[in-house]
Design a protein around this motif. Structure first.
Motif, PDB file in Angstrom:
ATOM      1  N   THR A 115      53.138  12.725 -17.511  1.00  0.00           N
ATOM      2  CA  THR A 115      54.317  12.526 -18.350  1.00  0.00           C
ATOM      3  C   THR A 115      55.538  12.654 -17.452  1.00  0.00           C
ATOM      4  OG1 THR A 115      55.422  13.226 -20.391  1.00  0.00           O
ATOM      5  CG2 THR A 115      54.483  14.969 -19.015  1.00  0.00           C
ATOM      6  N   SER A 116      56.708  12.420 -17.994  1.00  0.00           N
ATOM      7  CA  SER A 116      57.927  12.586 -17.199  1.00  0.00           C
ATOM      8  C   SER A 116      58.405  14.032 -17.306  1.00  0.00           C
ATOM      9  CB  SER A 116      59.026  11.636 -17.687  1.00  0.00           C
ATOM     10  OG  SER A 116      59.694  12.173 -18.813  1.00  0.00           O
ATOM     11  N   ARG A 117      59.438  14.372 -16.580  1.00  0.00           N
ATOM     12  CA  ARG A 117      59.979  15.730 -16.647  1.00  0.00           C
ATOM     13  C   ARG A 117      60.924  15.917 -17.819  1.00  0.00           C
ATOM     14  NH1 ARG A 117      64.663  16.675 -12.397  1.00  0.00           N
ATOM     15  NH2 ARG A 117      65.778  14.719 -12.599  1.00  0.00           N
ATOM     16  N   TYR A 118      61.229  14.838 -18.528  1.00  0.00           N
ATOM     17  CA  TYR A 118      62.127  14.898 -19.674  1.00  0.00           C
ATOM     18  C   TYR A 118      61.320  15.066 -20.956  1.00  0.00           C
ATOM     19  CZ  TYR A 118      65.343  13.103 -16.219  1.00  0.00           C
ATOM     20  OH  TYR A 118      66.095  12.962 -15.084  1.00  0.00           O
ATOM     21  N   PRO A 119      61.716  15.989 -21.835  1.00  0.00           N
ATOM     22  CA  PRO A 119      60.942  16.221 -23.060  1.00  0.00           C
ATOM     23  C   PRO A 119      61.079  15.063 -24.040  1.00  0.00           C
ATOM     24  CG  PRO A 119      62.944  17.545 -23.079  1.00  0.00           C
ATOM     25  CD  PRO A 119      62.885  16.864 -21.738  1.00  0.00           C
ATOM     26  N   ASP A 120      59.953  14.468 -24.408  1.00  0.00           N
ATOM     27  CA  ASP A 120      59.953  13.320 -25.312  1.00  0.00           C
ATOM     28  C   ASP A 120      60.630  13.623 -26.648  1.00  0.00           C
ATOM     29  OD1 ASP A 120      58.598  11.785 -23.418  1.00  0.00           O
ATOM     30  OD2 ASP A 120      56.630  12.227 -24.267  1.00  0.00           O
ATOM     31  N   LYS A 121      60.441  14.823 -27.156  1.00  0.00           N
ATOM     32  CA  LYS A 121      61.036  15.189 -28.447  1.00  0.00           C
ATOM     33  C   LYS A 121      62.402  15.844 -28.281  1.00  0.00           C
ATOM     34  CE  LYS A 121      56.764  15.291 -31.044  1.00  0.00           C
ATOM     35  NZ  LYS A 121      55.899  16.030 -31.967  1.00  0.00           N
ATOM     36  N   LYS A 122      62.871  15.956 -27.030  1.00  0.00           N
ATOM     37  CA  LYS A 122      64.209  16.476 -26.708  1.00  0.00           C
ATOM     38  C   LYS A 122      64.446  17.894 -27.244  1.00  0.00           C
ATOM     39  CE  LYS A 122      66.350  11.977 -26.212  1.00  0.00           C
ATOM     40  NZ  LYS A 122      66.805  12.025 -24.853  1.00  0.00           N
ATOM     41  N   ILE A 123      63.384  18.687 -27.250  1.00  0.00           N
ATOM     42  CA  ILE A 123      63.457  20.051 -27.767  1.00  0.00           C
ATOM     43  C   ILE A 123      63.160  21.051 -26.659  1.00  0.00           C
ATOM     44  CG2 ILE A 123      62.375  21.706 -29.359  1.00  0.00           C
ATOM     45  CD1 ILE A 123      61.818  19.380 -31.244  1.00  0.00           C
ATOM     46  N   LEU A 124      63.907  22.148 -26.692  1.00  0.00           N
ATOM     47  CA  LEU A 124      63.652  23.288 -25.821  1.00  0.00           C
ATOM     48  C   LEU A 124      63.164  24.429 -26.698  1.00  0.00           C
ATOM     49  CD1 LEU A 124      63.897  25.071 -23.260  1.00  0.00           C
ATOM     50  CD2 LEU A 124      66.278  25.468 -23.932  1.00  0.00           C
ATOM     51  N   ILE A 125      62.030  25.005 -26.332  1.00  0.00           N
ATOM     52  CA  ILE A 125      61.467  26.160 -27.036  1.00  0.00           C
ATOM     53  C   ILE A 125      61.633  27.386 -26.142  1.00  0.00           C
ATOM     54  CG2 ILE A 125      59.356  27.201 -27.992  1.00  0.00           C
ATOM     55  CD1 ILE A 125      60.102  24.693 -29.506  1.00  0.00           C
ATOM     56  N   ILE A 126      62.111  28.472 -26.722  1.00  0.00           N
ATOM     57  CA  ILE A 126      62.132  29.762 -26.036  1.00  0.00           C
ATOM     58  C   ILE A 126      61.188  30.636 -26.837  1.00  0.00           C
ATOM     59  CG2 ILE A 126      63.506  31.759 -25.345  1.00  0.00           C
ATOM     60  CD1 ILE A 126      65.934  29.697 -25.550  1.00  0.00           C
ATOM     61  N   THR A 127      60.134  31.114 -26.188  1.00  0.00           N
ATOM     62  CA  THR A 127      59.138  31.891 -26.915  1.00  0.00           C
ATOM     63  C   THR A 127      58.622  33.038 -26.056  1.00  0.00           C
ATOM     64  OG1 THR A 127      57.198  31.711 -28.362  1.00  0.00           O
ATOM     65  CG2 THR A 127      57.119  30.500 -26.267  1.00  0.00           C
ATOM     66  N   CYS A 128      57.758  33.815 -26.644  1.00  0.00           N
ATOM     67  CA  CYS A 128      57.192  34.980 -25.980  1.00  0.00           C
ATOM     68  C   CYS A 128      56.034  34.583 -25.066  1.00  0.00           C
ATOM     69  CB  CYS A 128      56.696  35.966 -27.041  1.00  0.00           C
ATOM     70  SG  CYS A 128      56.152  37.553 -26.365  1.00  0.00           S
ATOM     71  N   MET A 129      55.791  35.408 -24.085  1.00  0.00           N
ATOM     72  CA  MET A 129      54.704  35.168 -23.130  1.00  0.00           C
ATOM     73  C   MET A 129      53.354  35.645 -23.657  1.00  0.00           C
ATOM     74  SD  MET A 129      55.622  38.021 -20.306  1.00  0.00           S
ATOM     75  CE  MET A 129      55.297  39.749 -20.574  1.00  0.00           C
ATOM     76  N   ASP A 130      53.284  36.063 -24.910  1.00  0.00           N
ATOM     77  CA  ASP A 130      52.052  36.569 -25.505  1.00  0.00           C
ATOM     78  C   ASP A 130      50.899  35.583 -25.306  1.00  0.00           C
ATOM     79  OD1 ASP A 130      50.053  36.960 -27.816  1.00  0.00           O
ATOM     80  OD2 ASP A 130      51.322  38.730 -28.017  1.00  0.00           O
ATOM     81  N   THR A 131      49.757  36.102 -24.897  1.00  0.00           N
ATOM     82  CA  THR A 131      48.596  35.256 -24.609  1.00  0.00           C
ATOM     83  C   THR A 131      48.097  34.486 -25.827  1.00  0.00           C
ATOM     84  OG1 THR A 131      47.106  37.125 -24.993  1.00  0.00           O
ATOM     85  CG2 THR A 131      47.786  36.718 -22.722  1.00  0.00           C
ATOM     86  N   LYS A 163      52.583  18.202 -27.802  1.00  0.00           N
ATOM     87  CA  LYS A 163      51.596  17.959 -26.755  1.00  0.00           C
ATOM     88  C   LYS A 163      52.317  17.964 -25.416  1.00  0.00           C
ATOM     89  CE  LYS A 163      51.726  12.869 -27.067  1.00  0.00           C
ATOM     90  NZ  LYS A 163      53.077  12.832 -26.621  1.00  0.00           N
ATOM     91  N   ASN A 164      51.579  17.868 -24.356  1.00  0.00           N
ATOM     92  CA  ASN A 164      52.151  17.848 -23.021  1.00  0.00           C
ATOM     93  C   ASN A 164      53.211  16.754 -22.930  1.00  0.00           C
ATOM     94  OD1 ASN A 164      51.866  19.108 -20.396  1.00  0.00           O
ATOM     95  ND2 ASN A 164      51.313  17.087 -19.656  1.00  0.00           N
ATOM     96  N   GLY A 165      54.387  17.118 -22.464  1.00  0.00           N
ATOM     97  CA  GLY A 165      55.472  16.163 -22.307  1.00  0.00           C
ATOM     98  C   GLY A 165      56.449  16.134 -23.460  1.00  0.00           C
ATOM     99  N   GLU A 220      41.264  14.791 -13.502  1.00  0.00           N
ATOM    100  CA  GLU A 220      41.445  15.250 -14.879  1.00  0.00           C
ATOM    101  C   GLU A 220      42.923  15.389 -15.244  1.00  0.00           C
ATOM    102  OE1 GLU A 220      38.881  18.505 -16.120  1.00  0.00           O
ATOM    103  OE2 GLU A 220      37.412  17.880 -14.611  1.00  0.00           O
ATOM    104  N   TYR A 221      43.787  15.415 -14.254  1.00  0.00           N
ATOM    105  CA  TYR A 221      45.222  15.520 -14.472  1.00  0.00           C
ATOM    106  C   TYR A 221      45.796  14.270 -15.136  1.00  0.00           C
ATOM    107  CZ  TYR A 221      45.155  12.693 -10.230  1.00  0.00           C
ATOM    108  OH  TYR A 221      44.889  11.721  -9.313  1.00  0.00           O
TER     109      TYR A 221
END
Length: 185
Positions: free
Chosen positions: A25-41, A54-56, A19-20
């Motif tokens: 995907t690669s380890r590089y972000p396709d959209k070249k964006i870094l998000i810093i967000t809260c750990m809220d569920t 999406k993933n990647g 299922e994986y």
């Protein structure tokens, strides 16, 4: 059956059924964006869907309140790794309404720490070593201020590459609606 046992059992089935493969995907972000967000569920699946990721697509750093409190701590180091080693070229700090960090009471948490078995001696040793738990465990008064403080800490960082836009947003954890509170372009 423990939670860990359930996870391991599920994982064995997940891998056996391959299922994986839909997440490869690669380890590089396709959209070249870094998000810093809260750990809220509430943000685990909502935030990527609300932002069309999406993933990647992006790198995501999660912590309590989406706050960077140490300019040379582990969160900021992760920001630098994403920018210098993993091809991210834009940063978005995403806080959320109804954040627990806005109502975090350091004294109440210290009492909880004591109730769960941490001795006064340990707390005293920390205090006498210069660690002010009431400051370290402090949240923020308002989520917008918390986001803007983190955005400014990143923007003012001496190692931030020139020209990197750093934005601030707040997401509604019920609807996914985004409010832009600081544009970095």
């Amino acid at each position: 059956m423990s939670q860990l046992s359930k996870i391991m059992e599920f994982n064995q089935d997940f891998v056996e059924k391959k299922e994986y493969e839909s997440y490869l995907t690669s380890r590089y972000p396709d959209k070249k964006i870094l998000i810093i967000t809260c750990m809220d569920t509430r943000l685990v699946e909502l935030l990527p869907k609300a932002m069309n990721f999406k993933n990647g697509d992006v790198k995501i750093i999660k912590n309590a309140g989406a706050v960077i409190s140490q300019p040379f701590g582990s969160v900021m180091r992760s920001v630098m790794v994403a920018l210098y080693e993993l091809d991210a070229d834009e940063v978005i700090v995403v806080g959320h309404y109804e954040c627990g960090m806005a109502s975090l009471n350091a004294d109440k948490m210290i009492n909880s720490i004591k109730e769960r078995g941490i001795s006064e001696q340990v707390l005293s040793t920390l205090e006498n070593s210069g660690i002010k738990l009431t400051k370290w465990l402090r949240g923020f008064d308002n989520v917008e201020d918390g986001v803007i403080q983190t955005v400014e800490l990143i923007r003012q960082h001496p190692l931030l590459p020139p020209g990197i836009p750093v934005h601030g947003m707040i997401i509604d954890p019920a609807t996914g609606a985004l409010d832009l509170v600081s544009e970095g372009y």
